[in-house]
Design a protein around this motif. Structure first.
Motif, mmCIF file in Angstrom:
data_model
loop_
_atom_site.group_PDB
_atom_site.id
_atom_site.type_symbol
_atom_site.label_atom_id
_atom_site.label_comp_id
_atom_site.label_asym_id
_atom_site.label_seq_id
_atom_site.Cartn_x
_atom_site.Cartn_y
_atom_site.Cartn_z
ATOM 1 N N LYS A 130 -6.809 -13.078 -7.400
ATOM 2 C CA LYS A 130 -6.131 -12.043 -6.646
ATOM 3 C C LYS A 130 -5.011 -11.416 -7.467
ATOM 4 N N ILE A 131 -4.253 -12.243 -8.179
ATOM 5 C CA ILE A 131 -3.154 -11.747 -9.005
ATOM 6 C C ILE A 131 -3.676 -10.800 -10.079
ATOM 7 N N LYS A 132 -4.755 -11.195 -10.752
ATOM 8 C CA LYS A 132 -5.328 -10.350 -11.811
ATOM 9 C C LYS A 132 -5.845 -9.033 -11.241
ATOM 10 N N LYS A 133 -6.465 -9.100 -10.058
ATOM 11 C CA LYS A 133 -6.984 -7.895 -9.420
ATOM 12 C C LYS A 133 -5.862 -6.913 -9.090
ATOM 13 N N MET A 134 -4.764 -7.409 -8.519
ATOM 14 C CA MET A 134 -3.651 -6.546 -8.150
ATOM 15 C C MET A 134 -2.965 -5.963 -9.381
ATOM 16 N N GLN A 135 -2.840 -6.758 -10.427
ATOM 17 C CA GLN A 135 -2.238 -6.266 -11.670
ATOM 18 C C GLN A 135 -3.100 -5.182 -12.296
ATOM 19 N N LEU A 136 -4.427 -5.373 -12.233
ATOM 20 C CA LEU A 136 -5.344 -4.374 -12.779
ATOM 21 C C LEU A 136 -5.274 -3.080 -11.980
ATOM 22 N N ILE A 174 1.185 14.074 6.842
ATOM 23 C CA ILE A 174 1.372 12.640 6.681
ATOM 24 C C ILE A 174 1.339 12.260 5.212
ATOM 25 N N LEU A 175 2.291 11.428 4.808
ATOM 26 C CA LEU A 175 2.343 10.890 3.447
ATOM 27 C C LEU A 175 2.571 9.391 3.521
ATOM 28 N N ASP A 176 1.658 8.619 2.923
ATOM 29 C CA ASP A 176 1.803 7.166 2.807
ATOM 30 C C ASP A 176 2.220 6.876 1.377
ATOM 31 N N LEU A 177 3.454 6.389 1.218
ATOM 32 C CA LEU A 177 4.030 6.156 -0.105
ATOM 33 C C LEU A 177 4.294 4.665 -0.282
ATOM 34 N N LYS A 178 3.482 4.028 -1.126
ATOM 35 C CA LYS A 178 3.652 2.600 -1.395
ATOM 36 C C LYS A 178 4.960 2.388 -2.154
ATOM 37 N N VAL A 179 5.710 1.337 -1.779
ATOM 38 C CA VAL A 179 7.014 1.092 -2.389
ATOM 39 C C VAL A 179 7.122 -0.362 -2.852
ATOM 40 N N GLY A 180 7.633 -0.543 -4.073
ATOM 41 C CA GLY A 180 7.824 -1.882 -4.628
ATOM 42 C C GLY A 180 6.770 -2.218 -5.669
ATOM 43 N N ASP A 181 7.140 -3.040 -6.639
ATOM 44 C CA ASP A 181 6.176 -3.440 -7.670
ATOM 45 C C ASP A 181 5.794 -4.916 -7.565
ATOM 46 N N HIS A 182 6.243 -5.571 -6.472
ATOM 47 C CA HIS A 182 5.832 -6.945 -6.190
ATOM 48 C C HIS A 182 4.487 -6.849 -5.475
ATOM 49 N N LEU A 183 3.405 -7.229 -6.138
ATOM 50 C CA LEU A 183 2.067 -6.885 -5.694
ATOM 51 C C LEU A 183 1.376 -7.945 -4.841
ATOM 52 N N TYR A 184 1.863 -9.172 -4.869
ATOM 53 C CA TYR A 184 1.159 -10.258 -4.169
ATOM 54 C C TYR A 184 2.170 -11.291 -3.702
ATOM 55 N N ASP A 185 1.767 -12.066 -2.667
ATOM 56 C CA ASP A 185 2.671 -13.093 -2.149
ATOM 57 C C ASP A 185 2.337 -14.449 -2.764
ATOM 58 N N ALA A 186 3.055 -15.464 -2.345
ATOM 59 C CA ALA A 186 2.934 -16.793 -2.953
ATOM 60 C C ALA A 186 1.569 -17.429 -2.726
ATOM 61 N N SER A 187 0.818 -16.950 -1.729
ATOM 62 C CA SER A 187 -0.482 -17.548 -1.428
ATOM 63 C C SER A 187 -1.612 -17.009 -2.303
ATOM 64 N N ALA A 188 -1.341 -15.992 -3.113
ATOM 65 C CA ALA A 188 -2.385 -15.367 -3.931
ATOM 66 C C ALA A 188 -2.868 -16.309 -5.027
ATOM 67 N N ASP A 189 -4.189 -16.357 -5.199
ATOM 68 C CA ASP A 189 -4.740 -17.169 -6.291
ATOM 69 C C ASP A 189 -4.796 -16.335 -7.568
ATOM 70 N N GLU A 190 -5.244 -16.946 -8.659
ATOM 71 C CA GLU A 190 -5.238 -16.274 -9.963
ATOM 72 C C GLU A 190 -6.112 -15.026 -9.959
#
Length: 353
Positions: A140-146, A122-138
């Motif tokens: 959450k955005i900083k956490k995902m970017q980090l 089994i291999l789980d391969l994350k795809v895409g660099d869009h890390l958060y949706d429109a509901s994310a607060d600041e």
């Protein structure tokens, strides 16, 4: 007589925080805690026959009962018992929340993609660099970017989230956690995929701080690895599947995927893989000879799969009719995956893996 059916932990989860469950009596389904948005995505996907081929089948959902609902059920069960009916024990559940604090009140009943495999790799391969949706607060955005900083999400829009691979010669499993994937760079991510596809090679046996091994006590180790022609065929099938997904998503920008993954699975037991290969060749021979009736009878007896590939994880996904262009980060990630698969084929031929 009380029911013997229970929910037990799903032991083959390689990534995520979902705490997947399955029924104790069979492995046909997994039970996945979900948000309402993920349930809605699965419901909206049912109308598109083409897209449905690339996601797990959804058989419905289970609802986590509240305390008041449990009390009502207990009262009804007590009355049924007085009337002579069988009593099924009721059990309360702790209300769960996802990483963003959203309640996970629904549990999706999904197709178990590992059903039919004997020793699934089994291999789980994350795809895409869009890390958060429109509901994310600041925050959450900083956490995902980090979390993405310095990983292959930044450079290639894809990252290994986890792997579980069976070495048929040694009769043991190799487990690779999320930290393994985050430690990969643009230059050596290919080595991670080579470890997945060729577990008996030096790539697959290399000692790594984020790699653990577990002996399979029920296994019968084989003297040889799975033959190169079989692994080459599996790689080419994966290429074809990813190409189809990419073409579909580019042509359907209304499908917005954020934080989704590609789940790769192939049969890692050589003895089983050899038997499946022989059966597939026999099916092809009969089809070419025009033995349609015999082939149809065999189709009714479901043949175990040699491989599978699906899109998974739709907690932040949605169908958006207003979106006119597909996320370039998603397409970049799929292009990176296709490039990596081609590299695997080239390295297999050059290094005789």
């Amino acid at each position: 007589m009380a029911s013997n059916v229970q929910l037990v932990k799903f032991s083959n989860q390689v990534a995520g925080h979902d705490n997947l469950l399955q029924f104790s009596t069979n492995d046909l389904m997994v039970i996945k805690p979900s948000t309402h948005s993920e349930l809605q995505f699965y419901e909206d996907s049912q109308g598109d026959l083409e897209f449905r081929c690339w996601i797990p089948k959804c058989y419905g959902s289970l609802h986590v009962a509240t305390e008041s609902e449990l009390q009502l059920l207990e009262q009804q069960a007590s009355q049924l018992q007085q009337d002579g009916a069988a009593q099924v024990p009721l059990q309360s559940a702790i209300r769960k929340h996802d990483a963003e604090g959203r309640p996970l009140d629904e549990h999706l009943c999904l197709e178990n993609l590992l059903h039919g495999f004997t020793r699934p790799c089994i291999l789980d391969l994350k795809v895409g660099d869009h890390l958060y949706d429109a509901s994310a607060d600041e925050a959450k955005i900083k956490k995902m970017q980090l979390n993405a900083k310095g990983t292959t999400i930044e450079t290639m829009a894809t990252r290994i989230s986890g792997m579980k691979v069976y070495n048929t010669v040694q009769g043991e499993w190799a487990l690779y956690n999320k930290a393994y994937g985050k430690a990969r760079t643009k230059d050596d991510l290919i080595d991670g995929l080579l470890a997945y596809f060729f577990p008996t090679s030096t790539y697959g046996t290399e000692v790594h701080p984020h790699r653990a091994t577990v002996k399979d006590d029920e296994a019968r180790p084989t003297q040889k690895r799975i033959a190169s022609n079989k692994m080459e065929w599996i790689l080419e099938c994966f290429q074809e599947e990813v190409t189809g997904i990419r073409e579909y998503l580019e042509a359907h920008p209304n499908v917005e995927l954020i934080g989704s993954s590609l789940l790769f699975v192939y049969e890692g037991d050589k003895t089983v893989a050899d038997a499946l290969w022989k059966k597939m060749l026999e099916e092809d021979r009969k089809e070419n000879e025009g033995n349609d009736e015999e082939a149809e009878e065999e189709d009714e007896e479901e043949r175990p799969p040699m491989y599978d590939l699906r899109l998974i994880d739709f907690a932040h996904a949605k169908w958006d009719s207003k979106q006119e262009k597909q996320d370039p980060g998603m397409l970049k990630g799929l292009d990176s995956v296709l490039h990596l698969l081609e590299q695997c084929l080239q390295r297999q031929r050059a290094e005789k893996l």
